[in-house]
Design a protein around this motif. Sequence first.
Motif, PDB file in Angstrom:
ATOM      1  N   HIS A 105      -5.043   3.297   8.695  1.00 46.76           N
ATOM      2  CA  HIS A 105      -4.765   4.035   7.467  1.00 46.76           C
ATOM      3  C   HIS A 105      -6.037   4.115   6.635  1.00 46.76           C
ATOM      4  O   HIS A 105      -6.571   3.079   6.210  1.00 46.76           O
ATOM      5  CB  HIS A 105      -3.683   3.338   6.636  1.00 46.76           C
ATOM      6  N   ASP A 139     -12.993   0.607   3.970  1.00 50.12           N
ATOM      7  CA  ASP A 139     -11.679   0.431   3.327  1.00 50.12           C
ATOM      8  C   ASP A 139     -10.570   1.057   4.166  1.00 50.12           C
ATOM      9  O   ASP A 139      -9.939   2.037   3.783  1.00 50.12           O
ATOM     10  CB  ASP A 139     -11.692   1.032   1.925  1.00 50.12           C
ATOM     11  N   SER A 175       0.841  -1.193   0.000  1.00 46.89           N
ATOM     12  CA  SER A 175       0.000   0.000   0.000  1.00 46.89           C
ATOM     13  C   SER A 175       0.877   1.245   0.000  1.00 46.89           C
ATOM     14  O   SER A 175       1.883   1.310   0.701  1.00 46.89           O
ATOM     15  CB  SER A 175      -0.908   0.025   1.232  1.00 46.89           C
ATOM     16  N   ARG A 191      -0.409   4.192   0.913  1.00 46.64           N
ATOM     17  CA  ARG A 191      -1.130   5.181   1.714  1.00 46.64           C
ATOM     18  C   ARG A 191      -0.205   6.032   2.587  1.00 46.64           C
ATOM     19  O   ARG A 191      -0.425   7.243   2.700  1.00 46.64           O
ATOM     20  CB  ARG A 191      -2.205   4.492   2.560  1.00 46.64           C
ATOM     21  N   VAL A 221      -2.315  -1.390  10.446  1.00 43.85           N
ATOM     22  CA  VAL A 221      -0.978  -1.952  10.293  1.00 43.85           C
ATOM     23  C   VAL A 221      -0.033  -1.269  11.275  1.00 43.85           C
ATOM     24  O   VAL A 221       0.007  -0.030  11.358  1.00 43.85           O
ATOM     25  CB  VAL A 221      -0.449  -1.762   8.848  1.00 43.85           C
ATOM     26  N   GLU A 239      -2.768  -7.418  12.270  1.00 40.34           N
ATOM     27  CA  GLU A 239      -2.857  -6.474  11.170  1.00 40.34           C
ATOM     28  C   GLU A 239      -3.974  -6.953  10.247  1.00 40.34           C
ATOM     29  O   GLU A 239      -3.950  -8.079   9.750  1.00 40.34           O
ATOM     30  CB  GLU A 239      -1.520  -6.376  10.451  1.00 40.34           C
ATOM     31  N   HIS A 271      -7.418  -5.725   7.400  1.00 40.18           N
ATOM     32  CA  HIS A 271      -8.129  -4.757   6.570  1.00 40.18           C
ATOM     33  C   HIS A 271      -9.576  -4.728   7.032  1.00 40.18           C
ATOM     34  O   HIS A 271     -10.206  -5.780   7.180  1.00 40.18           O
ATOM     35  CB  HIS A 271      -8.070  -5.146   5.089  1.00 40.18           C
ATOM     36  N   SER A 321      -9.462  -9.756   6.200  1.00 37.97           N
ATOM     37  CA  SER A 321     -10.447  -8.684   6.122  1.00 37.97           C
ATOM     38  C   SER A 321     -11.600  -8.987   7.053  1.00 37.97           C
ATOM     39  O   SER A 321     -12.009 -10.152   7.200  1.00 37.97           O
ATOM     40  CB  SER A 321     -10.981  -8.528   4.695  1.00 37.97           C
ATOM     41  N   ARG A 351      -0.212  -4.942   2.417  1.00 34.03           N
ATOM     42  CA  ARG A 351      -1.632  -4.947   2.749  1.00 34.03           C
ATOM     43  C   ARG A 351      -1.973  -6.205   3.569  1.00 34.03           C
ATOM     44  O   ARG A 351      -1.537  -7.304   3.241  1.00 34.03           O
ATOM     45  CB  ARG A 351      -2.477  -4.941   1.479  1.00 34.03           C
ATOM     46  N   PRO A 352      -2.755  -6.047   4.630  1.00 36.15           N
ATOM     47  CA  PRO A 352      -3.141  -7.215   5.440  1.00 36.15           C
ATOM     48  C   PRO A 352      -3.948  -8.205   4.608  1.00 36.15           C
ATOM     49  O   PRO A 352      -4.738  -7.820   3.733  1.00 36.15           O
ATOM     50  CB  PRO A 352      -4.005  -6.601   6.547  1.00 36.15           C
ATOM     51  N   ASP A 405      -7.050   0.126   6.556  1.00 34.31           N
ATOM     52  CA  ASP A 405      -6.027  -0.845   6.953  1.00 34.31           C
ATOM     53  C   ASP A 405      -5.547  -0.528   8.359  1.00 34.31           C
ATOM     54  O   ASP A 405      -5.346   0.640   8.714  1.00 34.31           O
ATOM     55  CB  ASP A 405      -4.828  -0.798   6.003  1.00 34.31           C
TER      56      ASP A 405
END
Length: 354
Positions: free
Chosen positions: A95, A86, A3, A5, A90, A181, A183, A119, A115-116, A88
């Motif tokens: 984020h 949406d 990611s 971000r 982490v 971690e 999403h 979800s 990215r984790p 994350d």
Amino acid sequence: MHSLRPIHNRLHRLFGRGHADFFDTAAERWEICPAETVEIMPGIWLPDQIEHISRTEFGALPDILAQMQGNPAERTPPTMGYRFRDVDFVDGVLHARGAERHLRQRKRSGLTYSRPRESLSGALYESWIGNRWFGNWLLNDCLAYRLAEAAGMPVTSAPVRGGHIARYEELLGMAPRRIGEVHFDELVLFDDLHNNSHRRARAQENRARILKDRPLEPLPGVFIFRGASGDARILENEAKIAERLEAEYGFRTLYIDRHDADQLAEAAGAARLVVGVEGSQLAHGVIAMAPGGTVLTLQPADRVTTSLKLLTDCWQQHYAMVVGSGTARGYRVEWDQIRRTLDLIAAQNPQNPS
């Protein structure tokens, strides 16, 4: 998959677009309790205490004075819920697009993250200060848990812990899903630091859970011994003060390294006064003592704070303070100051022992 971000958020700041407020990225928001006018009780301290203060913590001196002054009609903001999509989580950081919210100190550096893989959707009730200090976890985050369980699946990044924390979770009926971690397809957060009627009602609900089915025999007061636990606040004559409170006022001394959560709750729940060095160990007393009781904090001159008063305001208890001489690494509080403050507490709140 990585990611970008963190890079995106940093570029926003570099190009002068500021650091977006995480709550501004919410897809939905709702009011849990409207803004209200509430009474904030004044703090109790001897007239000369201001002269003893050499340094304050978590606020400037005017903030301390305003808190101690109280307010018979303070406007309190609403309690809010927010739904995000949406997001994350982490390395202790949430984020979203254009914003971050830190819940723990980061352990890794870098401008990207993986990215984790997992979800889920859930309601997060933990906070930075709750992850840092036990007292804020017990008296803030555990109140937000009541909101999280009503909003969906409560989640926390805190690992399973033993001791007082595990027992409090059991007593409070807390069974969150513990995450690493992840999403979040959907994430619910709360703005819940305002002592309105809804928050005060949840405080009494948690107190009732803690004290359920416990026979409480009235007790004049408890002294919760801090010793060398937690951040340094070394009251050099702490043992002597505890002994005199026992001998002259009928107090019971509690030790957080000897007494479990049940013993602490039963004693504090029966007391009208909770006394001790200002710190998280006093949260054991705040959560259990009835409204109308008094928390008396003994503070070093170089670390004076009213952060605990924000919590006694929620539990509708009185807050008192004595400022000693010396620093957090070694200070003393003279018995005469304590005795005169106890007299002042008794005069202002007759249901407390004198």
